[in-house]
Design an enzyme around this catalytic site. Sequence first.
Site, mmCIF file in Angstrom:
data_model
loop_
_atom_site.group_PDB
_atom_site.id
_atom_site.type_symbol
_atom_site.label_atom_id
_atom_site.label_comp_id
_atom_site.label_asym_id
_atom_site.label_seq_id
_atom_site.Cartn_x
_atom_site.Cartn_y
_atom_site.Cartn_z
ATOM 1 N N TYR A 164 1.669 2.460 -7.010
ATOM 2 C CA TYR A 164 1.147 3.074 -5.941
ATOM 3 C C TYR A 164 1.758 2.529 -4.700
ATOM 4 O O TYR A 164 2.033 3.278 -3.879
ATOM 5 C CB TYR A 164 -0.474 2.450 -5.646
ATOM 6 C CG TYR A 164 -1.251 2.940 -4.473
ATOM 7 C CD1 TYR A 164 -1.496 4.122 -4.226
ATOM 8 C CD2 TYR A 164 -1.486 1.800 -3.362
ATOM 9 C CE1 TYR A 164 -2.174 4.452 -3.115
ATOM 10 C CE2 TYR A 164 -2.134 2.193 -2.303
ATOM 11 C CZ TYR A 164 -2.349 3.470 -2.215
ATOM 12 O OH TYR A 164 -3.082 3.661 -0.927
ATOM 13 N N SER A 198 -0.744 4.106 3.651
ATOM 14 C CA SER A 198 -1.603 3.206 3.513
ATOM 15 C C SER A 198 -1.173 2.085 4.026
ATOM 16 O O SER A 198 0.046 1.694 4.317
ATOM 17 C CB SER A 198 -1.902 2.848 2.155
ATOM 18 O OG SER A 198 -2.706 1.824 1.641
#
Length: 276
Positions: free
Chosen positions: A148, A135
């Site tokens: 995360y 990401s």
Amino acid sequence: MNNEKRVVLITGASSGMGYASAKYFNEHGWIVYAGARRTERMKDLQDLGVRVHRLDVTDHESNQRFVEAAINKQGRIDVLINNAGYGEYGPLEEISLENARYQFDVNVFAASELAQLVLPLMRKQRFGRVINVTSVGENVFMPLGGWYHATKAALGMWSDVLDMEIRPFGLRSIVIQPGGTQSEWGKIAMQNAEKNLKTDSPYRKLVLTITKAFSSLKISATSEDLAKIFYKAATDAKPSRRYYHSLADRMMVRIAKNHPSLWRFGIEKIVNRMSR
């Protein structure tokens, strides 16, 4: 790689980028093995000829069955796409270590185990690619996303090391760093943030603010757009180390990596404005 009966394994294929990628590779003549826990959401893929499998990436036997199904039937694996992942959002003070460990199990250790399962065959073939979906959150950071971001940073570094180790065998480990994409991801991440709040949490206002910020984002990238990036990473004759969907995604990563104080200033300014 030639165009004859190429085989790709895709995890997290019941929705979003994984679903779109399974469909896109199938349309381009690949033999596609699509894995996810919610197989009922992949019936349309199955009707198109995609090999659908129930897959829990945190379960060793499930991973083994998924890989062996492709090996036993096809005798080869050209590409593994480690797409499965989610966001265990919430304040770091309040997220349980059990949930944090599960975040690493899904986002990092599952990718590692699946790679270990496919690499012996890829080495024997002298070709193959492991594509790891991190990401922009591998580099950019914001409140509530601590675990995360940590998993995506870990996966990116792991992928870079793996790439150095397997390149002598004709193999590659590649990272795709999507930015904001039209999917259920943000909604689920903020639902997790709400669940992770303790009673009378001092972070409740922050969760409401970040939820508001997420809902106000104007996201143009679709899962279908990212599927094309996945395909490019799988088929480029000389693949890049990193793939991005847009110049904006690339610039965000560059700013956060090279000017973290500037990135933090910008995020804090947005959060302060949204909290009013």
